[in-house]
Design a protein around this motif. Structure first.
Motif, mmCIF file in Angstrom:
data_model
loop_
_atom_site.group_PDB
_atom_site.id
_atom_site.type_symbol
_atom_site.label_atom_id
_atom_site.label_comp_id
_atom_site.label_asym_id
_atom_site.label_seq_id
_atom_site.Cartn_x
_atom_site.Cartn_y
_atom_site.Cartn_z
ATOM 1 N N ASN A 231 0.826 -1.208 0.000
ATOM 2 C CA ASN A 231 0.000 0.000 0.000
ATOM 3 C C ASN A 231 0.861 1.259 0.000
ATOM 4 O OD1 ASN A 231 -2.348 -1.542 0.075
ATOM 5 N ND2 ASN A 231 -2.416 -1.547 2.307
ATOM 6 N N SER A 232 1.946 1.216 0.770
ATOM 7 C CA SER A 232 2.844 2.370 0.818
ATOM 8 C C SER A 232 3.495 2.625 -0.536
ATOM 9 C CB SER A 232 3.911 2.141 1.888
ATOM 10 O OG SER A 232 4.832 3.202 1.919
ATOM 11 N N LEU A 233 3.922 1.549 -1.202
ATOM 12 C CA LEU A 233 4.543 1.700 -2.522
ATOM 13 C C LEU A 233 3.546 2.225 -3.547
ATOM 14 C CD1 LEU A 233 6.708 -1.559 -2.662
ATOM 15 C CD2 LEU A 233 7.529 0.791 -2.409
ATOM 16 N N LEU A 234 2.309 1.755 -3.474
ATOM 17 C CA LEU A 234 1.284 2.240 -4.394
ATOM 18 C C LEU A 234 1.017 3.730 -4.191
ATOM 19 C CD1 LEU A 234 -1.243 -0.744 -4.328
ATOM 20 C CD2 LEU A 234 0.225 -0.050 -6.246
ATOM 21 N N GLU A 235 1.035 4.165 -2.929
ATOM 22 C CA GLU A 235 0.835 5.592 -2.657
ATOM 23 C C GLU A 235 1.995 6.419 -3.221
ATOM 24 O OE1 GLU A 235 0.351 6.012 1.508
ATOM 25 O OE2 GLU A 235 -1.642 5.057 1.575
ATOM 26 N N GLU A 236 3.213 5.922 -3.032
ATOM 27 C CA GLU A 236 4.368 6.637 -3.579
ATOM 28 C C GLU A 236 4.306 6.698 -5.100
ATOM 29 O OE1 GLU A 236 7.407 4.828 -0.257
ATOM 30 O OE2 GLU A 236 8.255 5.579 -2.144
ATOM 31 N N LEU A 237 3.901 5.595 -5.704
ATOM 32 C CA LEU A 237 3.797 5.546 -7.161
ATOM 33 C C LEU A 237 2.731 6.523 -7.659
ATOM 34 C CD1 LEU A 237 4.932 4.071 -9.633
ATOM 35 C CD2 LEU A 237 3.052 2.424 -9.396
ATOM 36 N N ALA A 238 1.613 6.621 -6.931
ATOM 37 C CA ALA A 238 0.547 7.556 -7.322
ATOM 38 C C ALA A 238 1.030 9.003 -7.241
ATOM 39 C CB ALA A 238 -0.671 7.348 -6.433
ATOM 40 N N GLU A 239 1.813 9.300 -6.217
ATOM 41 C CA GLU A 239 2.340 10.657 -6.069
ATOM 42 C C GLU A 239 3.287 11.013 -7.223
ATOM 43 O OE1 GLU A 239 4.169 10.848 -2.284
ATOM 44 O OE2 GLU A 239 2.278 10.739 -1.136
ATOM 45 N N ILE A 240 4.152 10.065 -7.593
ATOM 46 C CA ILE A 240 5.082 10.318 -8.687
ATOM 47 C C ILE A 240 4.321 10.486 -9.997
ATOM 48 C CG2 ILE A 240 6.965 9.333 -10.041
ATOM 49 C CD1 ILE A 240 8.015 8.048 -7.507
ATOM 50 N N ASP A 241 3.298 9.630 -10.221
ATOM 51 C CA ASP A 241 2.507 9.746 -11.447
ATOM 52 C C ASP A 241 1.756 11.073 -11.503
ATOM 53 O OD1 ASP A 241 3.388 7.313 -12.295
ATOM 54 O OD2 ASP A 241 1.618 6.193 -11.619
ATOM 55 N N GLU A 242 1.274 11.523 -10.338
ATOM 56 C CA GLU A 242 0.591 12.818 -10.284
ATOM 57 C C GLU A 242 1.569 13.948 -10.595
ATOM 58 O OE1 GLU A 242 -1.276 13.517 -6.576
ATOM 59 O OE2 GLU A 242 -2.134 15.464 -7.170
ATOM 60 N N LEU A 243 2.784 13.816 -10.076
ATOM 61 C CA LEU A 243 3.807 14.812 -10.346
ATOM 62 C C LEU A 243 4.189 14.830 -11.819
ATOM 63 C CD1 LEU A 243 5.630 16.908 -8.930
ATOM 64 C CD2 LEU A 243 7.316 15.098 -8.643
ATOM 65 N N GLN A 244 4.225 13.647 -12.404
ATOM 66 C CA GLN A 244 4.579 13.536 -13.817
ATOM 67 C C GLN A 244 3.533 14.203 -14.712
ATOM 68 O OE1 GLN A 244 5.051 9.509 -15.171
ATOM 69 N NE2 GLN A 244 6.195 10.082 -17.008
ATOM 70 N N GLY A 245 2.305 14.297 -14.220
ATOM 71 C CA GLY A 245 1.259 14.953 -15.008
ATOM 72 C C GLY A 245 1.432 16.454 -15.083
ATOM 73 N N ARG A 247 4.769 17.988 -14.757
ATOM 74 C CA ARG A 247 6.086 18.324 -15.309
ATOM 75 C C ARG A 247 6.862 17.046 -15.582
ATOM 76 N NH1 ARG A 247 9.867 17.270 -11.548
ATOM 77 N NH2 ARG A 247 9.308 17.356 -9.327
ATOM 78 N N ASP A 248 7.989 17.218 -16.239
ATOM 79 C CA ASP A 248 8.844 16.069 -16.508
ATOM 80 C C ASP A 248 9.557 15.635 -15.224
ATOM 81 O OD1 ASP A 248 8.134 16.163 -19.139
ATOM 82 O OD2 ASP A 248 9.865 17.376 -19.743
ATOM 83 N N LEU A 249 9.698 14.343 -15.087
ATOM 84 C CA LEU A 249 10.386 13.809 -13.916
ATOM 85 C C LEU A 249 11.885 13.972 -14.059
ATOM 86 C CD1 LEU A 249 8.427 10.461 -13.362
ATOM 87 C CD2 LEU A 249 8.060 12.648 -12.208
ATOM 88 N N THR A 250 12.518 14.200 -12.941
ATOM 89 C CA THR A 250 13.975 14.261 -12.947
ATOM 90 C C THR A 250 14.540 12.848 -13.069
ATOM 91 O OG1 THR A 250 14.155 14.090 -10.552
ATOM 92 C CG2 THR A 250 13.875 16.296 -11.491
ATOM 93 N N MET A 255 14.327 7.069 -11.487
ATOM 94 C CA MET A 255 14.980 5.919 -10.862
ATOM 95 C C MET A 255 14.151 5.402 -9.688
ATOM 96 S SD MET A 255 17.517 3.845 -10.961
ATOM 97 C CE MET A 255 18.671 4.712 -12.051
ATOM 98 N N VAL A 256 13.587 6.326 -8.887
ATOM 99 C CA VAL A 256 12.736 5.924 -7.766
ATOM 100 C C VAL A 256 11.512 5.185 -8.269
ATOM 101 C CG1 VAL A 256 11.273 6.784 -5.915
ATOM 102 C CG2 VAL A 256 13.547 7.761 -6.249
ATOM 103 N N ARG A 257 10.906 5.701 -9.339
ATOM 104 C CA ARG A 257 9.709 5.052 -9.877
ATOM 105 C C ARG A 257 10.016 3.643 -10.384
ATOM 106 N NH1 ARG A 257 6.288 3.780 -13.785
ATOM 107 N NH2 ARG A 257 4.119 4.484 -13.594
ATOM 108 N N ALA A 258 11.142 3.487 -11.071
ATOM 109 C CA ALA A 258 11.528 2.165 -11.571
ATOM 110 C C ALA A 258 11.770 1.190 -10.421
ATOM 111 C CB ALA A 258 12.773 2.295 -12.440
#
Length: 345
Positions: A231-245, A247-250, A255-258
């Motif tokens: 559940n924690s990983l899914l939340e982190e992944l959702a935050e990164i995906d929201e951020l990606q919407g 701007r471009d990811l650094t 690397m964190v998302r992968a």
């Protein structure tokens, strides 16, 4: 020998010079077992005769058997204060227990059951419970517990056998456990921590049971941690995906998302392996993503293996205790020979 007549019906089976044996039948579910109370003699020859008589008693007690009382000897040097050698009678007693295939559970609450006096150094474990394999198969969490000594020089000993209502929960080794990092080392640490006394086969049996309990508790805690981690990983992944919407990811964020995706895949494989083993569907490939299918199959097996109602003499019975009693009575009649039956000649 005393018992609660509301729960048990006691019948005298055999009485000897040093023992008395009763058959007990439960008033609730027809469960039958045998109890032999012992007050052993002092000399070695008399003790050997006593144990030979108990062997004969065991042959007529067809079922779970428990023997208890003052055996007037100890098994090891640790069971008597100041003992520095194993005597012949100690060796005889341990040999008899082994040959009778009896279990001598660990004593909880103290080391000795007999004390010569308040200010006297003499003390020993003379009293104990011994029980057959049939008894061990019936009950869980069997413990031998020392109770406070009030007036007698012997301490009362109580045999605790867990709850009467048996909740079946068969132990199954999880295939996904061996994939957990450090699992093999953890098993080795647990095994070395278990301290059990007795003959080799008894020690192995008890240590395997202790290991089973450790694994069950570890699996429960570890699987809960896996669910929380997922559940924690899914939340982190959702935050990164929201951020990606926005701007471009650094490079670091990519690397964190992968890394999160790899960890989620590993958790998914463990979860799938767990449900696959539960479902007992072995013809599916390990790599197929069929977790939901396996969950349905496991639930189906559980439902098919459960008897939640019976029709007895035209009436529907749904009470679990009544269902169990009806089934016991049915098979008891099936496997009881008729008095008029005679073998063919």
């Amino acid at each position: 020998m005393m018992w609660d007549s509301r729960s048990w019906t006691g019948t005298l089976v055999e009485a000897g010079q040093y023992f008395i044996t009763y058959e007990f039948v439960s008033t609730h579910n027809l469960y039958t077992w045998y109890l032999t109370g012992v007050y052993a003699p002092h000399t070695r020859d008399e003790k050997l005769n006593c144990w030979e008589e108990l062997v004969a008693v065991r042959t007529i007690c067809d079922g779970p058997w428990v023997t208890c009382g003052d055996f007037n000897t100890n098994r090891t040097m640790e069971e008597r204060k100041g003992c520095n050698r194993i005597s012949f009678v100690m060796f005889d007693f341990s040999t008899w227990i082994h040959e009778m295939e009896l279990h001598d559970p660990q004593l909880h609450g103290g080391d000795f059951t007999w004390f010569r006096g308040l200010n006297h150094p003499s003390a020993a474990r003379l009293d104990r419970f011994l029980f057959s394999m049939e008894w061990e198969e019936k009950f869980k969490n069997i413990k031998q517990k020392l109770l406070p000594r009030v007036l007698s020089d012997h301490c009362p000993v109580m045999l605790e056998c867990g709850n009467w209502e048996k909740k079946r929960s068969n132990f199954k080794f999880g295939n996904w456990w061996i994939k957990v990092e450090g699992f093999t080392e953890l098993i080795q640490v647990w095994w070395n921590e278990f301290l059990v006394e007795g003959c080799p086969d008894y020690r192995l049996n008890i240590k395997l049971k202790m290991l089973k309990e450790k694994l069950k508790n570890w699996s429960k805690a570890n699987f809960g941690m896996i669910a929380n981690k997922k559940n924690s990983l899914l939340e982190e992944l959702a935050e990164i995906d929201e951020l990606q919407g926005t701007r471009d990811l650094t490079e670091d964020e990519m690397m964190v998302r992968a890394t999160i995706v790899v960890e989620l895949e590993e958790l998914a494989k463990n979860e799938e392996s767990r449900w696959r083993q539960k479902s007992r569907v072995l013809w599916k490939k390990q790599g197929d993503n069929n977790t939901r299918f396996f969950q349905r199959m496991a639930t189906s097996h559980r439902r098919n293996n459960t008897i939640d109602r019976l029709i007895d003499k035209g009436e529907i019975v749904e009470d679990p205790i009544e269902i169990r009693n009806i089934m016991i009575e049915f098979y008891r009649k099936q496997y009881t020979e008729s008095e008029n039956w005679r073998p063919e000649t």
